[in-house]
Design an enzyme around this catalytic site. Structure first.
Site, mmCIF file in Angstrom:
data_model
loop_
_atom_site.group_PDB
_atom_site.id
_atom_site.type_symbol
_atom_site.label_atom_id
_atom_site.label_comp_id
_atom_site.label_asym_id
_atom_site.label_seq_id
_atom_site.Cartn_x
_atom_site.Cartn_y
_atom_site.Cartn_z
ATOM 1 N N CYS A 1 0.497 -1.162 -0.223
ATOM 2 C CA CYS A 1 0.305 0.079 0.121
ATOM 3 C C CYS A 1 0.900 0.980 -0.199
ATOM 4 O O CYS A 1 1.005 2.315 -0.436
ATOM 5 C CB CYS A 1 -0.950 -0.820 0.775
ATOM 6 S SG CYS A 1 -1.946 -1.253 1.455
ATOM 7 N N HIS B 1 1.255 13.760 -6.506
ATOM 8 C CA HIS B 1 -0.043 14.993 -6.171
ATOM 9 C C HIS B 1 -0.896 15.265 -6.932
ATOM 10 O O HIS B 1 -1.781 16.276 -6.993
ATOM 11 C CB HIS B 1 1.246 16.478 -7.231
ATOM 12 C CG HIS B 1 0.877 17.684 -6.371
ATOM 13 N ND1 HIS B 1 0.325 17.688 -5.359
ATOM 14 C CD2 HIS B 1 1.877 18.626 -5.790
ATOM 15 C CE1 HIS B 1 0.433 19.743 -4.704
ATOM 16 N NE2 HIS B 1 1.308 19.187 -5.446
ATOM 17 N N ASP C 1 -3.075 16.415 -2.047
ATOM 18 C CA ASP C 1 -2.368 18.234 -1.933
ATOM 19 C C ASP C 1 -1.258 18.697 -0.878
ATOM 20 O O ASP C 1 -0.680 17.278 -0.235
ATOM 21 C CB ASP C 1 -3.228 18.343 -1.653
ATOM 22 C CG ASP C 1 -4.289 19.299 -2.512
ATOM 23 O OD1 ASP C 1 -4.224 18.295 -3.625
ATOM 24 O OD2 ASP C 1 -5.557 19.024 -1.596
#
Ligand code: CAO
Length: 426
Positions: free
Chosen positions: A343, A399, A403
């Site tokens: 993950c 990105h 954020d």
């Protein structure tokens, strides 16, 4: 039939001109004005055209020779037909230093090849114009190659030869499938053996695959890396105390295990870090399991075994599992399943050193945590400087998904857990 001597014509009182390329051999058919050789002075390079059409009977020069006006270049066997012999031709000048006594360029020849660039070779001055003879330029044009794209020539003084054009075409063809449509300029091919001894070694399969994957990620993900440091003085004291209780056969606990636990706790708090972007980039796929990949350095390259269900495991169990998987990794015994389903990945260089680095996200994961070496630092506690063990952390994230503010909040959470590991119990 008659035998015509081809000589170096008047090139403007220059002697000892270098022969850099010979484009013909005995037995070749040549046309009138065809370039026979390339000559070069300190200031200019020039093509030597044939003043006769016919068969090269004998050749008197080779690359590296030095010639002066009147030197015999070759003899040409002509059929005595009209037009097969012309007045000795002026050499076609390709390069000339300004305001020097070098011969005038032949206007028609330059006009006939409008893309011919003037190349100035004044020693210290360099030009980016491709350095090649008209024959090589013609060859490149016939193959549809923009000669300006060939950045290195293997000929004398970097001159581009026919072989360089061929190598360029081969390289572009080889890259065609991998890079088609990407528009990314290819890297120049450099012959390092020109500068000294070299030895070539094939990359390991792992390095090749890792390289492909990293390049793909680098090109597809807009990545940002956020750097911070966390006070792990208390955590380290606890770790040392725990290890002190262990027998010498027990697996020791390293700081990395606490970092793994803190990371998972932060992922539970910020689910977007435990997610992947759908292939169409329209949806986020949230994962309800917490598997952590650990980058392990092996003699064959980097591999990333995955520790599963970290949220359900304790420090000792995770330590044993990390020791087992990193050993297997170094022995090359990991199974594909051992490296799937991660993950988030941690890349820890702390055992080696460093103050910061910018790891590349192991996509389709959305973030990676980099760790470098903890060190004692004077930290201001409001009244005085106190020695604290500070651990540098680097968080690189995709990105498109994360954020900047989310990245900073996530890192603040990781720091909070590592700064006070009792919080992991909450
Ligand atoms: N600061 C200070 N010391 C650290 C440290 C840190 N951040 N991290 C580890 N150390 C110390 C350990 O405490 C250990 O000390 P002792 O020998 O005194 O016990 C020593 O360094 C060696 O630790 P380790 O590297 O064996 O163990 P680990 O659990 O920290 O790391 C593993 C395990 C598998 C991640 C590591 O062995 C490894 O392979 N690291 C390289 C990973 C890598 O190449 N990453 C680069 C990826 S590039 O994208």
């Amino acid at each position: 039939m008659s035998l015509i001597e081809i000589k170096v014509p008047d090139v403007g009182n220059v002697e000892n001109i270098d022969v850099v390329e010979v484009l013909i051999k005995a037995g070749d058919q040549v046309k009138l004005e065809q370039t026979l050789a390339v000559l070069e002075t300190d200031k200019a390079s020039m093509d030597l055209p044939s003043s006769a059409a016919g068969t090269i009977h004998e050749l008197f020069i080779k690359p590296g020779d030095k010639v002066s006006e009147g030197a015999l270049i070759a003899t040409v066997l002509t059929s005595d037909e009209a037009g097969s012999v012309a007045e000795p031709a002026e050499p076609v000048q390709q390069a000339a230093a300004p305001a020097e006594k070098a011969p005038e360029p032949v206007a028609q020849s330059v006009a006939a090849t409008p893309e011919l660039k003037l190349e100035i070779s004044t020693g210290s001055t360099s030009t980016h114009a491709a350095h090649a003879t008209p024959a090589v330029r013609l060859f490149a044009r016939e193959l549809g190659v923009d000669i300006q794209k060939i950045t290195t020539g293997t000929g004398r003084k970097g001159r581009i030869l026919k072989d360089d054009v061929k190598s360029f075409v081969k390289k572009v063809m080889a890259e065609g499938t991998a890079q088609s449509g990407s528009g990314i300029p290819s890297m120049p091919v450099v012959d390092f053996s020109k500068f000294g001894a070299i030895e070539e070694q094939n990359l390991s399969k792992i390095k090749r695959l890792t390289g492909q994957n990293l390049s793909r990620v680098w090109l597809n993900l807009p990545m940002v890396t956020y750097h911070d440091e966390v006070d792990i003085t208390e955590m380290e004291a606890f770790r040392v105390a725990l290890n002190g209780e262990k027998s010498k056969d027990d697996v020791k606990i390293t700081g990395l295990i606490f970092i793994i636990k803190a990371l998972v706790a932060a992922m539970e708090q910020f689910p977007q870090f435990n997610a992947s972007l759908s292939a169409d980039g329209e949806r986020l796929i949230f994962k309800k399991y917490f598997n952590i990949g650990i980058a392990v350095d092996t003699p064959n390259g980097l591999v990333v075994p995955v520790l599963r269900d970290v949220n359900r495991k304790g420090i000792n169990e995770l330590s044993a599992e990390l020791a087992e998987k990193s050993n297997k990794a170094r022995l090359g015994k990991l199974m594909p399943a051992d490296m799937q389903g991660g993950c988030i990945t941690i890349s820890s260089l702390g055992g080696i050193g460093g103050t910061a680095f910018t790891p590349i996200v192991n996509a389709p994961e959305v973030a990676i945590l980099g760790v470098t070496r903890a060190k004692m630092q004077p930290v201001w506690d409001g009244k005085e400087f106190v020695p604290r063990l500070m651990l540098p952390l680097d968080l690189t994230y995709d990105h498109r998904v994360i954020d900047g503010a989310e990245g900073a909040r996530f890192m603040a959470a990781v720091k909070q857990y590592l700064g006070d590991i009792r919080r992991l119990l909450l």
